[in-house]
Design a protein around this motif. Structure first.
Motif, PDB file in Angstrom:
ATOM      1  N   ARG A   1       0.842  -1.192   0.000  1.00  0.00           N
ATOM      2  CA  ARG A   1       0.000   0.000   0.000  1.00  0.00           C
ATOM      3  C   ARG A   1       0.877   1.242   0.000  1.00  0.00           C
ATOM      4  NH1 ARG A   1      -5.328  -0.885   1.052  1.00  0.00           N
ATOM      5  NH2 ARG A   1      -5.902  -2.961   1.759  1.00  0.00           N
ATOM      6  N   HIS A   2       0.724   2.033  -1.025  1.00  0.00           N
ATOM      7  CA  HIS A   2       1.442   3.289  -1.091  1.00  0.00           C
ATOM      8  C   HIS A   2       0.717   4.330  -0.246  1.00  0.00           C
ATOM      9  CE1 HIS A   2       4.178   2.064  -4.329  1.00  0.00           C
ATOM     10  NE2 HIS A   2       3.141   1.390  -4.813  1.00  0.00           N
ATOM     11  N   PRO A   3       1.438   5.247   0.367  1.00  0.00           N
ATOM     12  CA  PRO A   3       0.762   6.322   1.097  1.00  0.00           C
ATOM     13  C   PRO A   3      -0.038   7.189   0.142  1.00  0.00           C
ATOM     14  CG  PRO A   3       3.120   6.791   0.866  1.00  0.00           C
ATOM     15  CD  PRO A   3       2.900   5.374   0.404  1.00  0.00           C
ATOM     16  N   PRO A   4      -1.178   7.715   0.598  1.00  0.00           N
ATOM     17  CA  PRO A   4      -2.002   8.540  -0.296  1.00  0.00           C
ATOM     18  C   PRO A   4      -1.253   9.787  -0.717  1.00  0.00           C
ATOM     19  CG  PRO A   4      -2.718   8.753   1.991  1.00  0.00           C
ATOM     20  CD  PRO A   4      -1.703   7.635   1.951  1.00  0.00           C
ATOM     21  N   PRO A   5      -1.496  10.263  -1.921  1.00  0.00           N
ATOM     22  CA  PRO A   5      -0.807  11.477  -2.373  1.00  0.00           C
ATOM     23  C   PRO A   5      -1.210  12.661  -1.516  1.00  0.00           C
ATOM     24  CG  PRO A   5      -2.607  10.914  -3.856  1.00  0.00           C
ATOM     25  CD  PRO A   5      -2.463   9.771  -2.904  1.00  0.00           C
ATOM     26  N   PRO A   6      -0.309  13.604  -1.311  1.00  0.00           N
ATOM     27  CA  PRO A   6      -0.636  14.770  -0.489  1.00  0.00           C
ATOM     28  C   PRO A   6      -1.724  15.614  -1.146  1.00  0.00           C
ATOM     29  CG  PRO A   6       1.471  15.091  -1.624  1.00  0.00           C
ATOM     30  CD  PRO A   6       1.060  13.656  -1.843  1.00  0.00           C
ATOM     31  N   SER A   7      -2.565  16.227  -0.314  1.00  0.00           N
ATOM     32  CA  SER A   7      -3.620  17.080  -0.831  1.00  0.00           C
ATOM     33  C   SER A   7      -3.025  18.348  -1.434  1.00  0.00           C
ATOM     34  CB  SER A   7      -4.601  17.453   0.284  1.00  0.00           C
ATOM     35  OG  SER A   7      -5.194  16.293   0.831  1.00  0.00           O
ATOM     36  N   PRO A   8      -3.650  18.888  -2.459  1.00  0.00           N
ATOM     37  CA  PRO A   8      -3.146  20.129  -3.053  1.00  0.00           C
ATOM     38  C   PRO A   8      -3.109  21.251  -2.017  1.00  0.00           C
ATOM     39  CG  PRO A   8      -4.824  19.114  -4.449  1.00  0.00           C
ATOM     40  CD  PRO A   8      -4.822  18.362  -3.162  1.00  0.00           C
ATOM     41  N   THR A   9      -2.088  22.069  -2.094  1.00  0.00           N
ATOM     42  CA  THR A   9      -1.915  23.160  -1.142  1.00  0.00           C
ATOM     43  C   THR A   9      -2.939  24.253  -1.395  1.00  0.00           C
ATOM     44  OG1 THR A   9       0.450  22.687  -1.026  1.00  0.00           O
ATOM     45  CG2 THR A   9      -0.280  24.835  -0.213  1.00  0.00           C
ATOM     46  N   PHE A  10      -3.558  24.707  -0.312  1.00  0.00           N
ATOM     47  CA  PHE A  10      -4.513  25.812  -0.413  1.00  0.00           C
ATOM     48  C   PHE A  10      -3.777  27.132  -0.264  1.00  0.00           C
ATOM     49  CE2 PHE A  10      -7.148  28.914   1.905  1.00  0.00           C
ATOM     50  CZ  PHE A  10      -8.087  29.179   0.919  1.00  0.00           C
ATOM     51  N   THR A  11      -4.023  28.048  -1.182  1.00  0.00           N
ATOM     52  CA  THR A  11      -3.422  29.375  -1.150  1.00  0.00           C
ATOM     53  C   THR A  11      -4.530  30.414  -1.190  1.00  0.00           C
ATOM     54  OG1 THR A  11      -1.448  28.576  -2.311  1.00  0.00           O
ATOM     55  CG2 THR A  11      -1.815  30.964  -2.257  1.00  0.00           C
ATOM     56  N   LEU A  12      -4.565  31.270  -0.196  1.00  0.00           N
ATOM     57  CA  LEU A  12      -5.555  32.339  -0.160  1.00  0.00           C
ATOM     58  C   LEU A  12      -5.195  33.387  -1.198  1.00  0.00           C
ATOM     59  CD1 LEU A  12      -8.084  33.322   1.325  1.00  0.00           C
ATOM     60  CD2 LEU A  12      -6.573  34.599   2.871  1.00  0.00           C
ATOM     61  N   LEU A  13      -6.157  33.724  -2.037  1.00  0.00           N
ATOM     62  CA  LEU A  13      -5.923  34.634  -3.155  1.00  0.00           C
ATOM     63  C   LEU A  13      -6.543  35.999  -2.889  1.00  0.00           C
ATOM     64  CD1 LEU A  13      -6.752  32.166  -6.071  1.00  0.00           C
ATOM     65  CD2 LEU A  13      -4.493  32.708  -5.126  1.00  0.00           C
ATOM     66  N   PRO A  14      -6.022  37.041  -3.541  1.00  0.00           N
ATOM     67  CA  PRO A  14      -6.662  38.357  -3.439  1.00  0.00           C
ATOM     68  C   PRO A  14      -8.082  38.304  -4.002  1.00  0.00           C
ATOM     69  CG  PRO A  14      -4.443  38.550  -4.339  1.00  0.00           C
ATOM     70  CD  PRO A  14      -4.770  37.085  -4.313  1.00  0.00           C
ATOM     71  N   THR A  15      -8.897  39.217  -3.549  1.00  0.00           N
ATOM     72  CA  THR A  15     -10.283  39.261  -3.995  1.00  0.00           C
ATOM     73  C   THR A  15     -10.504  40.459  -4.916  1.00  0.00           C
ATOM     74  OG1 THR A  15     -12.576  39.149  -3.247  1.00  0.00           O
ATOM     75  CG2 THR A  15     -11.110  40.651  -2.058  1.00  0.00           C
ATOM     76  N   THR A  16     -11.720  40.626  -5.354  1.00  0.00           N
ATOM     77  CA  THR A  16     -12.063  41.722  -6.272  1.00  0.00           C
ATOM     78  C   THR A  16     -13.180  42.561  -5.667  1.00  0.00           C
ATOM     79  OG1 THR A  16     -13.720  40.435  -7.465  1.00  0.00           O
ATOM     80  CG2 THR A  16     -11.439  40.285  -8.238  1.00  0.00           C
ATOM     81  N   ILE A  17     -13.367  43.739  -6.226  1.00  0.00           N
ATOM     82  CA  ILE A  17     -14.421  44.635  -5.750  1.00  0.00           C
ATOM     83  C   ILE A  17     -15.795  44.013  -5.974  1.00  0.00           C
ATOM     84  CG2 ILE A  17     -15.499  46.885  -6.112  1.00  0.00           C
ATOM     85  CD1 ILE A  17     -12.784  48.021  -6.784  1.00  0.00           C
ATOM     86  N   ASP A  18     -15.968  43.327  -7.089  1.00  0.00           N
ATOM     87  CA  ASP A  18     -17.264  42.703  -7.382  1.00  0.00           C
ATOM     88  C   ASP A  18     -17.611  41.640  -6.342  1.00  0.00           C
ATOM     89  OD1 ASP A  18     -17.613  44.299  -9.602  1.00  0.00           O
ATOM     90  OD2 ASP A  18     -16.772  42.825 -11.005  1.00  0.00           O
ATOM     91  N   ILE A  19     -16.627  40.837  -5.955  1.00  0.00           N
ATOM     92  CA  ILE A  19     -16.886  39.803  -4.958  1.00  0.00           C
ATOM     93  C   ILE A  19     -17.234  40.430  -3.613  1.00  0.00           C
ATOM     94  CG2 ILE A  19     -15.813  37.941  -3.621  1.00  0.00           C
ATOM     95  CD1 ILE A  19     -14.234  37.179  -6.094  1.00  0.00           C
ATOM     96  N   VAL A  20     -16.477  41.435  -3.211  1.00  0.00           N
ATOM     97  CA  VAL A  20     -16.754  42.110  -1.943  1.00  0.00           C
ATOM     98  C   VAL A  20     -18.132  42.752  -1.967  1.00  0.00           C
ATOM     99  CG1 VAL A  20     -16.031  43.978  -0.410  1.00  0.00           C
ATOM    100  CG2 VAL A  20     -14.319  42.479  -1.437  1.00  0.00           C
ATOM    101  N   SER A  21     -18.475  43.386  -3.071  1.00  0.00           N
ATOM    102  CA  SER A  21     -19.782  44.016  -3.192  1.00  0.00           C
ATOM    103  C   SER A  21     -20.902  42.990  -3.092  1.00  0.00           C
ATOM    104  CB  SER A  21     -19.875  44.764  -4.526  1.00  0.00           C
ATOM    105  OG  SER A  21     -21.137  45.372  -4.679  1.00  0.00           O
ATOM    106  N   HIS A  22     -20.708  41.836  -3.711  1.00  0.00           N
ATOM    107  CA  HIS A  22     -21.719  40.778  -3.638  1.00  0.00           C
ATOM    108  C   HIS A  22     -21.875  40.271  -2.204  1.00  0.00           C
ATOM    109  CE1 HIS A  22     -24.101  37.292  -4.771  1.00  0.00           C
ATOM    110  NE2 HIS A  22     -23.273  36.540  -4.066  1.00  0.00           N
ATOM    111  N   VAL A  23     -20.767  40.109  -1.485  1.00  0.00           N
ATOM    112  CA  VAL A  23     -20.838  39.639  -0.098  1.00  0.00           C
ATOM    113  C   VAL A  23     -21.554  40.667   0.775  1.00  0.00           C
ATOM    114  CG1 VAL A  23     -19.465  39.050   1.935  1.00  0.00           C
ATOM    115  CG2 VAL A  23     -18.793  38.188  -0.307  1.00  0.00           C
TER     116      VAL A  23
END
Length: 202
Positions: free
Chosen positions: A42-64
């Protein structure tokens, strides 16, 4: 050791040596034994993809901001959600800049970590602490930040199939109804000649 296993990179040579597989010289029995050893490794499971927090946009902020409940009370800084929502066109660029600066620096603003715990009366005797429940008053701007972070994190989890299939809470398009339907499908009733099992009720 089997020459094929020795020439093969990875666990083949290690397994052949560990199980003392003698040179096979093309004999099927030794090849089957080697394949069996490799299939049980049994091989160890592959590592999960790294999560990187990205910059946001004015449209997304306005929607929130537009999703804020304007009927809620003031936050810890006495800011009304209705005030933020009614002025989203002015405040969205400012909040976007602050969020992106936070992402760039890797520091969550300390003023958005502050909360105030208030005791909310439920019923019965007001002199008993048990008849109160605590609520947290959070900064509204912090809620906007947290919503954007949650959206990016949830998108990452769904895109890479990291969440368990039976994770129903805190994910889009899922609720207790989906959990009940899943339980109903996996429910296996007993044969007719046995006493009737209890039914799942909604």
């Amino acid at each position: 050791m089997c020459p094929a296993a020795a020439a093969c990179p990875g666990p083949a040579g290690v397994l052949a040596a560990r199980h003392r597989i003698t040179p096979c010289h093309g004999r099927p029995g030794h090849l089957r034994r080697l394949r069996r050893c490799l299939s049980t490794h049994r091989h160890p499971p592959p590592p999960s993809p790294t999560f990187t927090l990205l910059p946001t946009t004015i449209d997304i902020v306005s929607h929130v901001i537009k999703t804020l409940d304007s009927t809620k009370a003031t936050d810890i800084y006495n800011i009304l959600p209705a005030l933020i929502r009614n002025n989203h066109d002015i405040l969205s660029p400012i909040i976007t800049t602050n969020f992106n600066n936070s992402v760039k620096s890797g520091v969550y603003p300390s003023v958005l970590k502050v909360t105030r715990i208030a005791a909310l009366y439920k019923a019965k005797d007001k002199t008993l602490p048990i008849n109160y429940r605590p609520i947290s008053l959070l900064p509204i701007i912090g809620k906007i930040f947290d919503t954007i972070i949650n959206q990016q994190l949830m998108q990452h989890l769904l895109q890479h199939n990291i969440l368990h299939p039976h994770q129903y809470a805190f994910r889009p398009q899922s609720d207790t109804t989906a959990a009940l339907l899943s339980s109903t499908k996996s429910y296996n009733p007993k044969p007719k000649n046995t006493p009737q099992s209890p039914s799942l009720l909604t």
